[in-house]
Scaffold this motif. Structure first.
Motif, PDB file in Angstrom:
ATOM      1  N   THR A 103       1.090   4.056  -3.052  1.00 53.27           N
ATOM      2  CA  THR A 103       0.585   5.417  -2.611  1.00 53.27           C
ATOM      3  C   THR A 103       1.645   6.219  -3.277  1.00 53.27           C
ATOM      4  O   THR A 103       1.555   7.287  -3.907  1.00 53.27           O
ATOM      5  N   SER A 144       0.921  -1.246   0.011  1.00 52.88           N
ATOM      6  CA  SER A 144       0.157  -0.120  -0.189  1.00 52.88           C
ATOM      7  C   SER A 144       1.169   1.273   0.029  1.00 52.88           C
ATOM      8  O   SER A 144       0.595   2.265  -0.761  1.00 52.88           O
ATOM      9  N   ALA A 145       1.835   1.117   0.675  1.00 49.69           N
ATOM     10  CA  ALA A 145       2.920   2.276   0.855  1.00 49.69           C
ATOM     11  C   ALA A 145       3.386   2.670  -0.627  1.00 49.69           C
ATOM     12  O   ALA A 145       3.657   3.726  -1.070  1.00 49.69           O
ATOM     13  N   TYR A 163       1.513   5.085   7.172  1.00 54.79           N
ATOM     14  CA  TYR A 163       1.307   3.375   7.260  1.00 54.79           C
ATOM     15  C   TYR A 163       1.980   3.215   8.276  1.00 54.79           C
ATOM     16  O   TYR A 163       1.329   2.146   8.912  1.00 54.79           O
ATOM     17  N   THR A 180       1.140   8.669  -6.487  1.00 59.63           N
ATOM     18  CA  THR A 180       1.035  10.278  -6.124  1.00 59.63           C
ATOM     19  C   THR A 180       2.445  10.952  -6.530  1.00 59.63           C
ATOM     20  O   THR A 180       2.461  12.152  -6.375  1.00 59.63           O
ATOM     21  N   ILE A 220       4.413   9.630   3.678  1.00 57.85           N
ATOM     22  CA  ILE A 220       3.555   8.398   3.259  1.00 57.85           C
ATOM     23  C   ILE A 220       3.957   7.291   4.355  1.00 57.85           C
ATOM     24  O   ILE A 220       3.146   6.596   4.835  1.00 57.85           O
TER      25      ILE A 220
END
Length: 180
Positions: free
Chosen positions: A79, A75-76, A159, A83, A155
């Motif tokens: 992201t 997920s990190a 997380y 982004t 980020i």
């Protein structure tokens, strides 16, 4: 930019498929372990699980023993990669705003007012005023580098905080918490 996004989406899709396949195998192992642990508690400590169904126990066991780090890491990474264009656009906007407000000097002003001296790139070639202008423009890379680095750290911090706040306790602790 479209090629970048397509490449990122393909790579993230492949990583997501690998993660999904790995997670299926882990869920099978956890289900097997939950069955063994349920039988152990039923034989040796049936009063501890009094009032709890096997499906509730399996849910608690899964929450306690399921590896969470790979999901958070994926997920990190997703992201960060998704982004990145937005971060670069925001940094370009901040740089232009800083130059308009006079906070960041224009490269021409740096060459005119700041004596960079003669920049020697090789022994046989000296850098004149035009070259100094290019060097001054390259200082913007400094802002971009640290801007992307700070975004990445934010980020990761987000997380990590989420990972640790949602950390389950030991199996016995979670069983006791589920009764409340």
């Amino acid at each position: 930019m479209l090629g970048f996004f397509l490449t990122i989406l393909i790579v993230l899709g492949l990583l997501g498929a690998l993660y999904w396949r790995w997670r299926r195998g882990i869920e099978e192992e956890i289900a097997e372990g939950a069955g063994i642990e349920w039988e152990h508690f039923q034989k040796h400590e049936p009063e501890f699980l009094k009032g709890m169904s096997e499906s509730q126990f399996r849910d608690i066991y899964k929450r306690v023993h399921e590896p969470r780090f790979p999901g958070y890491a994926l997920s990190a990474l997703a992201t960060f990669l998704l982004t990145l264009p937005v971060t670069l656009i925001a940094l370009a906007g901040l740089q232009r705003l800083g130059q308009k407000l006079g906070v960041l000097p224009q490269p021409v002003e740096m060459v005119r007012y700041v004596n960079l001296g003669e920049v020697r790139l090789t022994q046989a070639w000296e850098c004149g005023a035009e070259c100094q202008l290019y060097v001054a423009e390259a200082f913007a890379g400094f802002y971009y580098f640290f801007g992307v680095l700070i975004t990445w750290l934010l980020i990761v911090a987000f997380y990590m905080r989420r990972f640790h706040h949602r950390r389950p306790g030991y199996l016995r602790d979670e069983i006791i918490r589920s009764r409340d």
